[in-house]
Design a protein around this motif. Sequence first.
Motif, PDB file in Angstrom:
ATOM      1  N   LEU A 119       0.849  -1.211   0.000  1.00  0.00           N
ATOM      2  CA  LEU A 119       0.000   0.000   0.000  1.00  0.00           C
ATOM      3  C   LEU A 119       0.879   1.253   0.000  1.00  0.00           C
ATOM      4  N   LEU A 120       2.051   1.123   0.618  1.00  0.00           N
ATOM      5  CA  LEU A 120       2.975   2.260   0.726  1.00  0.00           C
ATOM      6  C   LEU A 120       3.365   2.817  -0.633  1.00  0.00           C
ATOM      7  N   VAL A 121       3.374   1.962  -1.651  1.00  0.00           N
ATOM      8  CA  VAL A 121       3.751   2.416  -2.998  1.00  0.00           C
ATOM      9  C   VAL A 121       2.554   2.358  -3.953  1.00  0.00           C
ATOM     10  N   GLY A 122       1.360   2.375  -3.363  1.00  0.00           N
ATOM     11  CA  GLY A 122       0.147   2.417  -4.196  1.00  0.00           C
ATOM     12  C   GLY A 122      -0.164   1.107  -4.889  1.00  0.00           C
ATOM     13  N   LYS A 123       0.469   0.013  -4.442  1.00  0.00           N
ATOM     14  CA  LYS A 123       0.275  -1.290  -5.093  1.00  0.00           C
ATOM     15  C   LYS A 123      -0.195  -2.322  -4.077  1.00  0.00           C
ATOM     16  N   GLY A 124      -1.052  -1.875  -3.170  1.00  0.00           N
ATOM     17  CA  GLY A 124      -1.509  -2.757  -2.104  1.00  0.00           C
ATOM     18  C   GLY A 124      -2.516  -3.780  -2.591  1.00  0.00           C
ATOM     19  N   CYS A 125      -2.713  -4.760  -1.743  1.00  0.00           N
ATOM     20  CA  CYS A 125      -3.743  -5.770  -1.984  1.00  0.00           C
ATOM     21  C   CYS A 125      -4.455  -5.927  -0.643  1.00  0.00           C
ATOM     22  N   THR A 126      -5.733  -5.607  -0.620  1.00  0.00           N
ATOM     23  CA  THR A 126      -6.483  -5.635   0.645  1.00  0.00           C
ATOM     24  C   THR A 126      -7.702  -6.523   0.494  1.00  0.00           C
ATOM     25  N   ALA A 127      -7.895  -7.416   1.448  1.00  0.00           N
ATOM     26  CA  ALA A 127      -9.137  -8.188   1.473  1.00  0.00           C
ATOM     27  C   ALA A 127     -10.008  -7.630   2.588  1.00  0.00           C
ATOM     28  N   LEU A 128     -11.250  -7.404   2.248  1.00  0.00           N
ATOM     29  CA  LEU A 128     -12.218  -6.874   3.210  1.00  0.00           C
ATOM     30  C   LEU A 128     -13.214  -7.999   3.486  1.00  0.00           C
ATOM     31  N   ALA A 145     -13.260   2.371  -0.455  1.00  0.00           N
ATOM     32  CA  ALA A 145     -12.611   3.515  -1.136  1.00  0.00           C
ATOM     33  C   ALA A 145     -11.265   3.833  -0.489  1.00  0.00           C
ATOM     34  N   VAL A 146     -11.194   3.719   0.853  1.00  0.00           N
ATOM     35  CA  VAL A 146      -9.927   4.013   1.558  1.00  0.00           C
ATOM     36  C   VAL A 146      -8.822   3.111   1.008  1.00  0.00           C
ATOM     37  N   PHE A 147      -9.100   1.810   0.923  1.00  0.00           N
ATOM     38  CA  PHE A 147      -8.051   0.873   0.501  1.00  0.00           C
ATOM     39  C   PHE A 147      -7.851   0.886  -1.013  1.00  0.00           C
ATOM     40  N   SER A 148      -8.895   1.250  -1.754  1.00  0.00           N
ATOM     41  CA  SER A 148      -8.753   1.326  -3.218  1.00  0.00           C
ATOM     42  C   SER A 148      -7.839   2.474  -3.614  1.00  0.00           C
ATOM     43  N   SER A 149      -7.669   3.452  -2.700  1.00  0.00           N
ATOM     44  CA  SER A 149      -6.832   4.591  -3.099  1.00  0.00           C
ATOM     45  C   SER A 149      -5.355   4.194  -3.149  1.00  0.00           C
ATOM     46  N   ALA A 150      -5.006   3.022  -2.661  1.00  0.00           N
ATOM     47  CA  ALA A 150      -3.601   2.603  -2.752  1.00  0.00           C
ATOM     48  C   ALA A 150      -3.489   1.131  -3.163  1.00  0.00           C
ATOM     49  N   GLY A 151      -4.404   0.690  -4.015  1.00  0.00           N
ATOM     50  CA  GLY A 151      -4.289  -0.702  -4.470  1.00  0.00           C
ATOM     51  C   GLY A 151      -5.635  -1.312  -4.784  1.00  0.00           C
ATOM     52  N   GLU A 152      -5.648  -2.639  -4.827  1.00  0.00           N
ATOM     53  CA  GLU A 152      -6.878  -3.338  -5.214  1.00  0.00           C
ATOM     54  C   GLU A 152      -7.552  -3.949  -3.972  1.00  0.00           C
ATOM     55  N   PHE A 154     -10.417  -6.726  -2.470  1.00  0.00           N
ATOM     56  CA  PHE A 154     -11.225  -7.926  -2.697  1.00  0.00           C
ATOM     57  C   PHE A 154     -12.154  -8.073  -1.500  1.00  0.00           C
ATOM     58  N   VAL A 155     -13.403  -8.430  -1.761  1.00  0.00           N
ATOM     59  CA  VAL A 155     -14.309  -8.710  -0.633  1.00  0.00           C
ATOM     60  C   VAL A 155     -14.428 -10.226  -0.515  1.00  0.00           C
ATOM     61  N   VAL A 156     -14.124 -10.759   0.683  1.00  0.00           N
ATOM     62  CA  VAL A 156     -14.113 -12.223   0.866  1.00  0.00           C
ATOM     63  C   VAL A 156     -14.937 -12.592   2.111  1.00  0.00           C
ATOM     64  N   PRO A 157     -15.421 -13.840   2.178  1.00  0.00           N
ATOM     65  CA  PRO A 157     -16.070 -14.274   3.426  1.00  0.00           C
ATOM     66  C   PRO A 157     -15.062 -14.181   4.564  1.00  0.00           C
ATOM     67  N   GLU A 158     -15.537 -13.873   5.756  1.00  0.00           N
ATOM     68  CA  GLU A 158     -14.602 -13.665   6.871  1.00  0.00           C
ATOM     69  C   GLU A 158     -13.706 -14.886   7.109  1.00  0.00           C
ATOM     70  N   ASP A 159     -14.241 -16.092   6.893  1.00  0.00           N
ATOM     71  CA  ASP A 159     -13.419 -17.264   7.208  1.00  0.00           C
ATOM     72  C   ASP A 159     -12.254 -17.460   6.231  1.00  0.00           C
ATOM     73  N   LEU A 160     -12.164 -16.606   5.202  1.00  0.00           N
ATOM     74  CA  LEU A 160     -11.000 -16.687   4.306  1.00  0.00           C
ATOM     75  C   LEU A 160      -9.920 -15.655   4.630  1.00  0.00           C
ATOM     76  N   ILE A 161     -10.170 -14.849   5.651  1.00  0.00           N
ATOM     77  CA  ILE A 161      -9.172 -13.813   5.980  1.00  0.00           C
ATOM     78  C   ILE A 161      -7.818 -14.455   6.349  1.00  0.00           C
ATOM     79  N   ASP A 162      -7.838 -15.582   7.069  1.00  0.00           N
ATOM     80  CA  ASP A 162      -6.566 -16.229   7.432  1.00  0.00           C
ATOM     81  C   ASP A 162      -5.796 -16.643   6.174  1.00  0.00           C
ATOM     82  N   ALA A 163      -6.521 -17.162   5.200  1.00  0.00           N
ATOM     83  CA  ALA A 163      -5.863 -17.559   3.942  1.00  0.00           C
ATOM     84  C   ALA A 163      -5.284 -16.343   3.235  1.00  0.00           C
ATOM     85  N   VAL A 164      -6.008 -15.221   3.322  1.00  0.00           N
ATOM     86  CA  VAL A 164      -5.511 -13.984   2.693  1.00  0.00           C
ATOM     87  C   VAL A 164      -4.222 -13.519   3.376  1.00  0.00           C
ATOM     88  N   ILE A 165      -4.167 -13.680   4.700  1.00  0.00           N
ATOM     89  CA  ILE A 165      -2.931 -13.278   5.397  1.00  0.00           C
ATOM     90  C   ILE A 165      -1.758 -14.070   4.822  1.00  0.00           C
TER      91      ILE A 165
END
Length: 264
Positions: A119-128, A145-152, A154-165
């Motif tokens: 995100l620091l270089v505008g190329k972040g990847c965030t799962a919500l 919108a906050v996270f889109s301003s520095a990257g892409e 994705f909206v995922v089911p909460e139980d996939l957040i660990d996999a995203v980490i």
Amino acid sequence: MKLGFIGAGNMSGAILDGVLKGGLLQAEQLWVSNRHQDKLERFARLGVHTTTDNCRVAREADLVILGIKPQMFGEVLPQIADEVKGKGVLSISPGYSLAWLREQLPGCHVMRAMPNTPLLVGKGCTALAQKSGDVPEDLFEEVKAVFSSAGEVFVVPEDLIDAVIAIAGSSPAYFFRMADAMVQAGQALGLEPEQALRMAALTMEGSARMLLESGKTAGELARQVCSPGGTTLAALTAFDDHHFEGMVNEAMERCVRRSQELGK
Ligand SMILES: NC(=O)C1=CN([C@@H]2O[C@H](COP(=O)(O)OP(=O)(O)OC[C@H]3O[C@@H](n4cnc5c(N)ncnc54)[C@H](O)[C@@H]3O)[C@@H](O)[C@H]2O)C=CC1
Ligand SMILES: O=C(O)[C@@H]1CCC=N1
């Protein structure tokens, strides 16, 4: 909207830089607290409001991002619980579930995201994590919108957040370790370290672009680099001999397990 950050560390800095550079919010709409004044100086220079009082941020902001380590949640959540009632609170930590966060912060709109340092270089990847409970749609869109301003985002089911980490939150460290190992090996082979680092980093960047833009799989792109009886196949025999895929798989499983432990 007024956006607040509790904890003035790496991630708060990355997210805040993104919203400022992307023009989503102005400095006067941003609040940051940290228990140590010195950590706030970089933020104060940007013209954002800074304070050592977490409750002040909770009071001023409409949406509060918890930019503190998971180990601090037990101390900070009770401090801010009254101030954030009716407002949005976003956790970017591993471990703590939406259900647990809702118990700690009754009456507020709790959300979870997993961003990463690019995100620091505008190329972040965030799962919500998918919206749940009574989170208003417009608040959820603001978080996107906050996270889109520095990257892409994705909206995922909460139980996939660990996999995203495992694949995105922690994985910048895997790539940095890979780059460091390549630079050290390059140095041993006679390259200047700065040159070796630039070559490795440019090759990572270009390879990532090819993965994103070529429509080819990682396997196909790897095969394109290999000539029969050539150098690349010789290099990759070391990956096979040292069970590269098994090692990556084990790393990602350990990452998930640690996230689960942090939430207990
Ligand atoms: N660093 C990373 O790559 C990622 C981190 N995260 C998560 O983001 C959160 C923040 O991590 P980082 O920014 O890396 O941590 P950090 O250590 O850089 O920042 C945390 C900040 O919180 C401050 N702090 C500690 N106790 C406090 C308190 N009681 N009140 C106010 N401030 C306090 C510290 O002084 C520090 O400045 C963590 O939950 C982490 O798991 C999520 C994705 C990626
Ligand atoms: O290491 C950690 O716990 C945090 C979460 C993802 C990246 N850093």
